[in-house]
Scaffold this active site. Structure first.
Site, PDB file in Angstrom:
ATOM      1  N   LYS A 117       0.842  -1.191   0.000  1.00 21.55           N
ATOM      2  CA  LYS A 117       0.000   0.000   0.000  1.00 21.55           C
ATOM      3  C   LYS A 117       0.883   1.249   0.000  1.00 21.55           C
ATOM      4  O   LYS A 117       1.595   1.520   0.950  1.00 21.55           O
ATOM      5  CB  LYS A 117      -0.902   0.059   1.223  1.00 21.55           C
ATOM      6  N   GLU A 151      10.492   0.739  10.102  1.00 22.82           N
ATOM      7  CA  GLU A 151      11.486   1.789   9.892  1.00 22.82           C
ATOM      8  C   GLU A 151      10.751   3.100  10.122  1.00 22.82           C
ATOM      9  O   GLU A 151       9.904   3.484   9.320  1.00 22.82           O
ATOM     10  CB  GLU A 151      12.068   1.667   8.482  1.00 22.82           C
TER      11      GLU A 151
END
Lengths: 479, 305
Positions: free
Chosen positions: A184, A258
């Protein structure tokens, strides 16, 4: 007699780019309409012009995409590595062939300067596919003595700052290790991901191996919570990272995160100053500061602070801000109205807290989202602008006296993604690298990336590594 | 101007180091500046105005000097809008002839002197050569530093030879060639540049053109940064000359970009910036025509001298 010599406008042509009025969700190798029939407009942040209508994937669409990835997994995982590599190589080559169009599209949809998308985003994205194509048939050498099994369906959610590059960081290792993907892209920057979907069709990638669904936070949340997802790879804010962490608690889903950063760029008195200035500029103004590893805190040794700041301010005056498609633009548009207002809020907080504001004089275009390059001096560790991620072209300058103080201040943050060290003394670089709690430490440079070099953070900057041999680990079970 | 060794102290006050990778990266990034349309025409004409048209061959003769002098004054016979070059750069024995030919033209006579290109002659002979060239009418003197002494760590020796040359040159504009291709590191280029400026150089210059590598973009950047630091510290504006191997208009524009973005528009003038070249000039003329007409002309439309 001196002349004033300015550069004429040098806009990159948009003729190479073909943007459709509306797009579909890429599921099972085809573009399909969203089941809820909902679309949102995606714009060019430099002009606020509408570029296309983008489908919003709801829970049913997420189901369809995960099912398609699940169905494709068995065959893809069993394919010999060398065969998977052929597809990945093909993707890399098509990205290279389309590099001009992809760079222009990235710049139109994200606002970043064309010189960055042309010279960094797109070439590095191709490099990631090339690099991981090489690993696909060599996994037994990546993990000697152990067997690397793919996990299954990888749910990948990427941010808006490096749309195509983050896609490459996510998809390339997943495919190389035999996983299938539902990705996405960010709500504001879906276009290069959708262009990438067309590339998957073009290279004949088996249907379902890569699925790309668009939407906002709700789509991402549904994807993360889907029971048939085996791996979650997320790059984005620490806040959402924490949500994901909560959502997967008690499941066997493998996760890499991250997240944010507040990197210290540390300049010692013996540093090569002119290059340090370039590193500082590159550290915080690259991609308008929309960089998780941006060097947003400048820690400068007190003895050279004044001299360095003079140089930095003079350098700021030469930065060209404006049309991101102009080949001479150094600083483009802020990615979205929301991000602009967040930057403005935090800059306001900085002023209220008593830090001294310096902004280069520049004319901001009337339309679009813009923020001038900004430096705060006289910043203290206790100021919010020294602690919170601004994610914009805003640098907070602090000073230090000794090496120990530099390390202490650099580490005194909830984040730990990256850091920079500027000194001519090699032993000090090594000592600093040892003591800095950051996933990446750059020495006499900043914001340098390579597919072979693992990237990731400490503390609230997340965990897991992307890139290099370490990055493969996030996509395999080792037995 | 009276200079004493205490002026050498400014070199340490400015000091500084250069990171070679960073300098190369910055130069490469500036080289991607896109110079189009009006900016290109202006840049090309500026490059012509900053050109030191050069011949430094053992075979130079009165005929050759006459031809180049004519070219220097009117680079493009068909197009009077093209400006004259900054200077004609030659060996000392041709200075008298050149100054006769170029009188009142606005084109300066520049002479290499001081044991060019090795700089290995005894200092007194180098100084006599400078004095002779100035007496013959040279407006500018291009000397080359003795790299041997400097590489051996003798900053004071370098300082002394430049101050002595400056005194010998008297009213002439002194350009000091660092011969950066023999200095081995950007740190040394920076230090040599600072010593030369402290000793009174009016312009610092990259290369003799006799050894390779000659001028490079990163070297020019490092020298421009040294000039900027010297300007900040002393308020004296020193010029930059790049020379050796610059043949294409594209390269010339790249050097202009480096000067503009490092030193600012004040340095974009023949008073403070020069390009030493021979074959570059015709390429500049051809590109100027290309900008005007949209077509590349027959190379024989440009004079070969």
């Amino acid at each position: 007699m001196a002349s004033s010599w300015g550069y004429s406008p040098a806009p990159e042509s948009t003729d190479t780019v073909d943007i459709r009025d509306d797009y579909g969700l890429f599921i099972g190798g085809r573009f399909v309409e969203p089941s809820g029939g909902e679309y949102v407009k995606t714009i060019n942040p430099a002009t606020e012009e509408v570029l296309a209508a983008i489908p919003v994937a709801d829970d049913d669409d997420v189901d369809r995409a995960v099912d398609a990835a699940g169905a494709a997994f068995k065959k893809w995982a069993r394919l010999p590595g060398a065969e998977r590599a052929k597809y990945i190589f093909r993707i890399a080559r098509v990205i290279q062939e389309r590099s001009r169009a992809l760079a222009v599209l990235e710049t139109m949809n994200g606002g970043k300067p064309i010189k960055e998308s042309r010279d960094l985003d797109v070439p590095l994205a191709a490099a990631h596919f090339f690099y991981h194509a090489g690993w696909a048939d060599k996994l037994e050498f990546a993990f000697p003595g152990r067997k690397a099994e793919p996990l299954g369906v990888a749910a990948q959610i990427i941010p808006w700052n490096f749309p195509l590059l983050m896609l490459a960081w996510k998809i390339a290792p997943a495919l190389a290790t035999g996983n299938t993907v539902v990705l996405k892209p960010a709500e504001t920057t879906p276009l290069t991901a959708l262009a990438f979907a067309a590339i998957c069709q073009e290279v004949g990638l088996p249907p379902g191996v890569v699925n790309i669904i668009t939407g906002a936070g709700a789509t991402g949340a549904a994807l993360v919570r889907h029971p048939d997802v085996h791996k979650i790879a997320f790059t984005g804010s620490t806040e959402v990272g924490k949500d994901i962490q909560r959502a997967v608690a008690g499941t066997s889903k493998k996760v890499t995160l991250e997240l944010g950063g507040k990197a210290a760029n540390i300049v010692f008195e013996d540093a090569p100053l002119d290059q340090a200035v370039e590193g500082i500029v590159n550290g915080i103004f690259f991609n308008q500061g929309h960089v998780c590893c941006a060097g947003s805190r400048l820690l400068v040794q007190e003895s050279i602070a004044e001299r360095l700041l003079d140089k930095l301010k003079r350098r700021l005056a030469t930065l060209k801000m404006g049309d991101p498609l102009d080949k001479n633009t150094d600083l483009g548009a802020i990615n979205s109205r929301e991000q602009l207002s967040k930057i403005k809020t935090l800059v306001g907080v900085g002023v209220d807290e008593g830090a001294e504001l310096y902004q280069a004089e520049c004319d901001l275009p009337d339309r679009g989202f813009w923020f001038p390059p900004t430096i705060f001096t006289g910043v203290s560790q206790s100021h919010r602008i020294a602690r919170e991620e601004i994610f914009g072209p805003v640098l907070s300058v602090l000073t230090f006296r000794t090496v120990e103080e530099a390390v202490q201040k650099a580490n005194n943050t909830t984040f730990g993604l990256s850091a920079g060290v500027w000194t001519e003394k090699g032993s000090r670089i090594l000592w600093m690298a040892d003591h800095l709690k950051a996933g990446v430490v750059w020495a006499n440079t900043f914001n340098r990336f390579d597919p072979a070099s693992p990237f990731g953070g400490y503390k609230e900057s997340g965990y897991g590594r992307e890139g290099g041999r370490h990055g493969l680990e996030g996509y395999v079970n080792l037995t | 101007m009276a200079v004493t060794t205490s002026d050498l102290e400014v070199v340490d006050r400015i000091g500084g180091a250069v990171d070679a990778v960073g300098a190369a990266q910055r130069a490469a990034s500036l080289a991607t500046r896109s110079i189009k349309r009006e900016a290109k025409v202006q840049g090309l004409q500026l490059a012509v105005r900053c050109c030191d048209l050069t011949t430094l061959e053992g075979s130079d003769s009165p005929g050759k000097i006459r031809q180049l002098a004519a070219k220097a004054m009117r680079p493009s016979p068909a197009d009077p809008a093209v400006p004259h070059v900054a200077a004609l750069c030659i060996y000392p024995r041709w200075v008298a002839l050149a100054s006769e030919l170029l009188r009142d033209s606005g084109v300066k006579v520049a002479s290499v002197a001081g044991g060019f290109p090795s700089g290995q002659l005894p200092l007194d002979l180098r100084l006599r050569e400078i004095e002779g060239a100035v007496a013959d009418g040279a407006d500018e003197i291009d000397i080359v530093i003795g790299r041997g002494a400097f590489l051996a760590g003798d900053d004071e020796g370098l300082f002394h030879e430049v101050t002595a040359s400056k005194n010998a040159a008297g009213p002439a504009h002194l350009k000091v060639i660092l011969e950066t291709g023999e200095l081995g590191s950007f740190d040394r280029v920076r230090r040599a540049a600072l010593v030369a400026m402290a000793a009174g150089a009016d312009t610092i210059k990259t290369s003799t053109g006799k050894i390779s590598p000659a001028a490079t973009l990163p070297t020019a950047l490092v020298m421009a940064e040294a000039i900027r630091d010297f300007w900040d510290q002393t308020g004296r504006a020193v010029g930059l000359k790049v020379a050796g191997g610059i043949r294409s208009s594209k390269d010339a524009l790249r050097y202009l970009v480096i000067v503009k973005e490092t030193l600012g528009d004040d340095w974009l003038s023949p008073d403070r910036f020069r390009i030493g070249a021979s074959s570059l000039l015709n390429d500049l003329l051809m590109q100027i025509d290309k900008q005007r007409t949209g077509l590349y002309s027959d190379p024989d439309r440009y004079t070969i001298d």
